[in-house]
Design a protein around this motif. Structure first.
Motif: not given
Length: 355
Positions: A89-92, A140-141, A280-283, A287-288
């Motif tokens: 959770x913290x990694x958000x 990816x919602x 890909x990393x930028x994308x 996306x967060x």
């Protein structure tokens, strides 16, 4: 560089400061046990290291406020062992979760990796190249919603199945994969709820993520081939690490080659197109997704840029073994993992036979 440590353990912060000085790093470590100092001080730190249990809102709450007010600052959370669920959770809101008490080597690795990634993704040429892409794949919602739902340890399989079933295409992919050679264990599964129970939360997230990201686009055959290979990379990467790191590696492995979905052409001055791992990393950053996943996607083709063997190293090993490309044996020797290579090759061969 100013590093502010917010915790009740001033001695650990002082010890880390001495160790950084011994290594010749011009990094200043300041310490406080007052969380308000991190937000109200006149000098914003380059790096905020915060203990999990500090202040009224806790470390995650404090780092979340810092992200809103000073997004340019790096955020690190210190956690005691045995808190895997909270760590994910913290990694958000953080770039890294490190074990408490603060360790100078882990701190150096985290900070250097984060700044290497920031420099890579802040490149103006990269932003121009991405800007020329007509439309980027949607975030990816359903995967993100499912991840939030599964944070509740008491959530029922029926509730999870309801979320998966909201998109018939995703539900169909989950059922298809449940009955594939990867996961089948006997009788055919025909309902989503049973599929959810059989797969487990971690595998389910990967399948939903794969279904959303590799949805077909303008070239369904290419997307399907990428998805199937990505699932094998994901499974192998997840087997190379333990604990919550395995889930990070599995997700990063699944997305390692997502940049291949972007139609990046050569630049106007004739230079080579942006490498797929960087794109890909930028994308994923847009996306967060958590920073360790973005970092692994960015650097898995050149893991020597990252200290140690963690998510990036696992994704490097998995992508090279599944794709049959050269592995960086010098890097594996440097990080003390070379002797594991025969076992990893055997795991990759087993996945190929199950495909």
């Amino acid at each position: 560089m100013l590093i502010l440590v917010v915790s009740e353990d001033g001695e650990a912060a002082a010890r880390a400061g001495r160790e950084l000085a011994d290594q010749g790093l011009d990094w200043e470590i300041a310490w406080t046990d007052k969380p308000e100092t991190a937000l109200m001080g006149q000098c914003v730190p380059d790096v905020l290291v915060c203990a999990d249990r500090i202040g009224a809102s806790g470390g995650i709450g404090l780092l979340g406020l810092l992200r809103q007010r000073h997004p340019e600052a790096m955020r690190i959370l210190l956690m005691e062992s045995g808190q895997d669920h909270e760590a994910m959770h913290a990694l958000e809101v953080t770039q890294r979760v490190l074990p408490a008490p603060l360790d100078s080597i882990a701190l150096i690795e985290a900070v250097e990796s984060a700044y290497e990634l920031r420099a890579l993704l802040d490149d103006p040429d990269l932003k121009r190249a991405i800007g020329r892409v007509g439309s980027l794949p949607a975030a990816p919602n359903q995967y993100l919603a499912l991840t939030r739902l599964l944070r509740d340890p008491d959530v029922s399989a029926a509730r999870v199945a309801d979320v998966v079933s909201q998109d018939p295409a995703v539900a169909a992919q989950v059922l298809r994969m449940t009955n594939s050679a990867y996961y089948a264990t006997g009788r055919e599964i025909t309902d989503v709820r049973t599929a959810v129970t059989r797969l487990g939360s971690n595998v389910l997230r990967q399948l939903v993520l794969a279904s959303e990201v590799f949805a077909g686009g303008t070239n369904p055959a290419k997307a399907n081939a990428l998805r199937d290979r990505a699932l094998r990379i994901s499974r192998l990467a997840g087997q190379l690490l333990a604990g919550p790191s395995a889930e990070l590696a599995s997700t990063a492995g699944l997305l390692a080659q997502v940049g291949l979905l972007l139609p990046l052409a050569a630049t106007e001055d004739g230079r080579e197109p942006t490498p797929h791992n960087v794109a890909g990393a930028y994308l994923l950053g847009l996306w967060g997704l958590p920073a360790p996943i973005v970092e692994a996607v960015a650097f898995h083709t050149d893991p020597a840029k990252i200290r140690g063997f963690w998510v990036t190293g696992a994704v490097h090993v998995a992508t090279t073994l599944i794709n049959g490309t050269p592995i960086d044996e010098g890097y594996l020797r440097k990080v003390g993992q070379f002797e594991q290579l025969p076992r990893w090759r055997s795991l990759a061969n087993s996945l190929a036979e199950a495909a």
